[in-house]
Scaffold this motif. Structure first.
Motif, mmCIF file in Angstrom:
data_model
loop_
_atom_site.group_PDB
_atom_site.id
_atom_site.type_symbol
_atom_site.label_atom_id
_atom_site.label_comp_id
_atom_site.label_asym_id
_atom_site.label_seq_id
_atom_site.Cartn_x
_atom_site.Cartn_y
_atom_site.Cartn_z
ATOM 1 N N ILE A 8 0.824 -1.210 0.000
ATOM 2 C CA ILE A 8 0.000 0.000 0.000
ATOM 3 C C ILE A 8 0.864 1.268 0.000
ATOM 4 C CG2 ILE A 8 -1.907 -1.179 1.152
ATOM 5 C CD1 ILE A 8 -1.101 0.377 3.732
ATOM 6 N N GLY A 9 2.163 1.080 -0.110
ATOM 7 C CA GLY A 9 3.058 2.220 -0.116
ATOM 8 C C GLY A 9 4.506 1.770 -0.042
ATOM 9 N N ASN A 37 0.320 4.906 -1.122
ATOM 10 C CA ASN A 37 -0.291 4.975 -2.447
ATOM 11 C C ASN A 37 -1.436 5.991 -2.417
ATOM 12 O OD1 ASN A 37 1.493 2.964 -3.140
ATOM 13 N ND2 ASN A 37 -0.051 1.349 -3.299
ATOM 14 N N PRO A 38 -1.550 6.852 -3.427
ATOM 15 C CA PRO A 38 -2.532 7.955 -3.403
ATOM 16 C C PRO A 38 -3.958 7.527 -3.095
ATOM 17 C CG PRO A 38 -1.046 8.228 -5.258
ATOM 18 C CD PRO A 38 -0.731 6.886 -4.654
ATOM 19 N N ILE A 104 2.514 14.777 8.706
ATOM 20 C CA ILE A 104 1.797 14.129 7.608
ATOM 21 C C ILE A 104 1.531 15.196 6.561
ATOM 22 C CG2 ILE A 104 -0.305 12.932 6.886
ATOM 23 C CD1 ILE A 104 -0.489 11.697 9.642
ATOM 24 N N GLN A 105 2.003 14.939 5.357
ATOM 25 C CA GLN A 105 1.866 15.893 4.265
ATOM 26 C C GLN A 105 1.263 15.167 3.071
ATOM 27 O OE1 GLN A 105 5.939 17.122 3.759
ATOM 28 N NE2 GLN A 105 6.011 18.246 5.697
ATOM 29 N N GLY A 106 -0.024 15.359 2.879
ATOM 30 C CA GLY A 106 -0.709 14.658 1.799
ATOM 31 C C GLY A 106 -0.695 13.158 2.038
ATOM 32 N N ASN A 107 -0.075 12.420 1.124
ATOM 33 C CA ASN A 107 0.004 10.966 1.275
ATOM 34 C C ASN A 107 1.370 10.521 1.799
ATOM 35 O OD1 ASN A 107 1.272 11.661 -1.189
ATOM 36 N ND2 ASN A 107 1.062 9.563 -1.932
ATOM 37 N N GLU A 108 2.125 11.462 2.400
ATOM 38 C CA GLU A 108 3.438 11.136 2.953
ATOM 39 C C GLU A 108 3.462 11.344 4.457
ATOM 40 O OE1 GLU A 108 6.484 11.821 -0.787
ATOM 41 O OE2 GLU A 108 6.490 13.273 0.863
ATOM 42 N N LEU A 109 4.120 10.414 5.144
ATOM 43 C CA LEU A 109 4.298 10.492 6.588
ATOM 44 C C LEU A 109 5.789 10.666 6.870
ATOM 45 C CD1 LEU A 109 1.970 8.148 5.963
ATOM 46 C CD2 LEU A 109 1.914 8.063 8.441
ATOM 47 N N TYR A 117 15.052 -1.314 4.965
ATOM 48 C CA TYR A 117 15.771 -0.863 3.782
ATOM 49 C C TYR A 117 14.994 0.253 3.083
ATOM 50 C CZ TYR A 117 18.252 -5.408 3.801
ATOM 51 O OH TYR A 117 19.002 -6.502 4.114
ATOM 52 N N ASN A 118 15.717 1.064 2.344
ATOM 53 C CA ASN A 118 15.060 2.006 1.456
ATOM 54 C C ASN A 118 14.291 1.229 0.383
ATOM 55 O OD1 ASN A 118 14.707 4.802 0.492
ATOM 56 N ND2 ASN A 118 15.790 4.048 -1.307
ATOM 57 N N GLY A 119 13.040 1.604 0.159
ATOM 58 C CA GLY A 119 12.221 0.932 -0.846
ATOM 59 C C GLY A 119 11.424 -0.241 -0.328
ATOM 60 N N THR A 120 11.422 -0.466 0.982
ATOM 61 C CA THR A 120 10.678 -1.596 1.561
ATOM 62 C C THR A 120 9.174 -1.410 1.341
ATOM 63 O OG1 THR A 120 12.356 -2.071 3.244
ATOM 64 C CG2 THR A 120 10.109 -2.786 3.717
ATOM 65 N N PRO A 121 8.478 -2.456 0.880
ATOM 66 C CA PRO A 121 7.028 -2.352 0.642
ATOM 67 C C PRO A 121 6.242 -2.255 1.954
ATOM 68 C CG PRO A 121 7.996 -4.176 -0.601
ATOM 69 C CD PRO A 121 9.020 -3.744 0.394
ATOM 70 N N LEU A 122 5.365 -1.290 2.032
ATOM 71 C CA LEU A 122 4.502 -1.084 3.197
ATOM 72 C C LEU A 122 3.274 -1.987 3.106
ATOM 73 C CD1 LEU A 122 3.753 0.715 5.726
ATOM 74 C CD2 LEU A 122 2.496 2.153 4.084
ATOM 75 N N LEU A 123 2.933 -2.639 4.229
ATOM 76 C CA LEU A 123 1.742 -3.487 4.278
ATOM 77 C C LEU A 123 0.588 -2.836 5.032
ATOM 78 C CD1 LEU A 123 3.257 -7.032 4.966
ATOM 79 C CD2 LEU A 123 2.489 -6.074 2.785
ATOM 80 N N ASP A 124 0.912 -2.130 6.134
ATOM 81 C CA ASP A 124 -0.170 -1.553 6.932
ATOM 82 C C ASP A 124 0.400 -0.541 7.918
ATOM 83 O OD1 ASP A 124 -2.732 -1.106 7.790
ATOM 84 O OD2 ASP A 124 -2.995 -3.036 8.788
ATOM 85 N N ILE A 125 -0.465 0.322 8.411
ATOM 86 C CA ILE A 125 -0.166 1.287 9.463
ATOM 87 C C ILE A 125 -1.277 1.197 10.502
ATOM 88 C CG2 ILE A 125 0.028 3.745 10.022
ATOM 89 C CD1 ILE A 125 0.984 4.195 7.131
#
Length: 204
Positions: A8-9, A37-38, A104-109, A117-125
């Motif tokens: 999801i991000g 993701n937007p 939190i700025q738009g879709n960025e935290l 690692y840089n680029g790690t896939p996000l699953l949930d918050i």
């Protein structure tokens, strides 16, 4: 049963494999942020009312075989069960970290340091809630039984601490003797340890 997750991000960090710490370091140098993701941006509504969040992510670069018995880098002499560890070599390679929300700025935290690692896939918050998630009677499991448990935990947290040295003190060494709370005299070499240069991957 097959289970499928979708990213999801993306998590952004200054870490690339070899310099990833064992655990999140809150004041780690560099920029740490999550790009959601937007299409999920509206799900961030009111998340800024929380101080901390759980971040769940896919350990997508972990390729080592699963070991049901393992050894933590915190205490390599102690064999423990996989589920009593935070090793990334798991049946389902899912990482979990608690980090602080800075903005939190738009879709960025913008977040504090995270062990990914840089680029790690996000699953949930998920929000960290003090009244639910802070357990006053929680212990540290097998870590509490280590001979130098406080010293080990200081390493894990990246805190400044004193080192014991087993050597002949009849030699002329110039040490500052610093009495600690446990009434033992140790030798203060002013060592400050950070875990940003250890060779390992993701959480342990």
């Amino acid at each position: 049963m097959s289970i499928t997750f979708q990213s999801i991000g993306t998590i952004h960090t200054p870490y690339f494999d070899l310099n990833t710490p064992h655990q999140p370091i809150p004041n780690a140098p560099g920029d740490f942020w999550i790009t959601l993701n937007p299409e999920y941006a509206s799900a961030l509504e009111t998340l800024d009312t929380f101080s901390y969040i759980y971040v769940l992510y896919h350990l997508n670069d972990v390729t080592q075989p699963i070991e049901l018995l393992t050894r933590s880098p915190w205490a390599p002499e102690t064999e423990i069960g996989l589920f009593a560890s935070r090793s990334p070599k798991r049946p389902n390679p899912i990482g979990l970290s608690i980090v602080q929300i800075k903005a939190i700025q738009g879709n960025e935290l913008i977040i504090s340091g995270i062990d990914a690692y840089n680029g790690t896939p996000l699953l949930d918050i998920k929000p960290y809630m003090h009244f639910l998630d802070s357990k006053v009677d929680a212990n540290n499991g097998w870590l509490d039984s280590l001979p130098e448990s406080k010293h080990t935990m200081a390493h894990v947290l990246g805190l400044p601490h004193n080192h014991d040295h087993d050597h002949d003190h009849n030699h002329n060494h110039d040490h500052d003797h610093t009495p600690l709370e446990d009434n033992h005299t140790r030798y203060d070499h002013n060592h400050t340890h950070r875990h940003t240069k250890h060779l390992h991957s993701h959480n342990d």
